[in-house]
Each structure stands twice: as C-alpha cells, then as structure tokens.
Scaffold this motif. Sequence first.
Motif, PDB file in Angstrom:
ATOM      1  N   GLN A 137      -6.315  63.793 -12.097  1.00  0.00           N
ATOM      2  CA  GLN A 137      -7.289  62.935 -11.419  1.00  0.00           C
ATOM      3  C   GLN A 137      -7.064  61.459 -11.747  1.00  0.00           C
ATOM      4  O   GLN A 137      -7.211  60.594 -10.881  1.00  0.00           O
ATOM      5  N   ARG A 138      -6.685  61.165 -12.995  1.00  0.00           N
ATOM      6  CA  ARG A 138      -6.368  59.770 -13.350  1.00  0.00           C
ATOM      7  C   ARG A 138      -5.159  59.284 -12.554  1.00  0.00           C
ATOM      8  O   ARG A 138      -5.146  58.161 -12.054  1.00  0.00           O
ATOM      9  N   SER A 141      -6.109  58.552  -8.989  1.00  0.00           N
ATOM     10  CA  SER A 141      -6.911  57.337  -8.845  1.00  0.00           C
ATOM     11  C   SER A 141      -6.063  56.077  -8.940  1.00  0.00           C
ATOM     12  O   SER A 141      -6.492  55.009  -8.515  1.00  0.00           O
ATOM     13  N   GLN A 142      -4.862  56.200  -9.467  1.00  0.00           N
ATOM     14  CA  GLN A 142      -3.982  55.040  -9.603  1.00  0.00           C
ATOM     15  C   GLN A 142      -3.044  54.849  -8.412  1.00  0.00           C
ATOM     16  O   GLN A 142      -2.380  53.824  -8.315  1.00  0.00           O
ATOM     17  N   ARG A 144      -1.805  53.690  -5.103  1.00  0.00           N
ATOM     18  CA  ARG A 144      -2.198  52.596  -4.203  1.00  0.00           C
ATOM     19  C   ARG A 144      -1.817  52.987  -2.782  1.00  0.00           C
ATOM     20  O   ARG A 144      -0.689  53.381  -2.522  1.00  0.00           O
TER      21      ARG A 144
END
Length: 165
Positions: A137-138, A141-142, A144
């Motif tokens: 999930q991290r 979220s990164q 782009r």
Amino acid sequence: MNERDAAPTSTDPADAGLRFLAFAYQLRSALDQHMAAAGLSLSRTKLLRLLAHHGAMHQGEIAEALGQAPRSVTQTVEALERLHLVTRASDPTDRRRKAVTLTDEGRTALATAEQAGRRALQYAFGAFDTDQLAHWQRLLSQVRIPLDGPSPRHGDASGADQQAG
C-alpha cells in the motif's frame, strides 16, 4: 519455473509499470469472472455502489462521477433496468433528465457481487503477511500518475527539462 515465479529482472520504471498493468488486467478479469456469478461486472457493480452510497442520481451525474461517457452510462443503466436492478424516472422539473434509483433486487445483487469480489481479492492478496500488505500500500501511494506527461526529473535526456529545477 513459470513467468509468475520468476523474479523481476529489470529495474526500469517503465518495465515495472508494464508488469503492473498486466497484473491489474489479470486481476480485473478475475474480478469480473467472480462477479459474473452475481450477474454483474465490475463496471456495473461500481454504478450500483455509487447509487447505494448517494441515492438517486441523474444519468449525467453518474457519468461524471464514474468518468464515463454519458452514452456508456445510458447503455449500462438500460441493461441494469432490464435486470430490475435499477429504475429510471423522468425528473418532474426537466423530463429530458432521468433519475436512476437502486432497487431492492439491485441492493441484493450488489451485496452478492461485492462478496464475490472481496473473496477474489482476499485470495489474490492472501499470501501476503500484514507487513507485506502495508508495504504494498505504501508503494502504491507513491506511484505518480502522469497528468501532463513525464515529470521534469524524468523528462528529456538532454537535461533541458531539468534547468528549471
């Protein structure tokens, strides 16, 4: 050893993106297959979920909320209406506009499809432990999303894009 077992051999972001897109396509196909047991596809489920959360909506509002062409929404709503999962009614103030409402049958079908989709996702990601899921999930979220093309840091190789930074 099959392709799924092979470790990625490239550290190129474009290759990673292509691998992710292939994974996302396979996952979407699997979800559609599982939801088909409830008589729905993922896109039909999204429309029903929208109505479940927002109540009656006009077709134009649905199209905007889902980021779809109005004609696509009209076709989906017509199909859902034939299945008695939604009803359409003319707006009393503007008969050109149609308000779409989720039926009780639609709520039942939505619940069944969501359960099927959830089971498929739990199966797909069930091999990961909680630390791996948090890391996944991290990472997501990164990512782009390029809205207007590549970022200046990853733009043209001549370095012209980097002069502003």
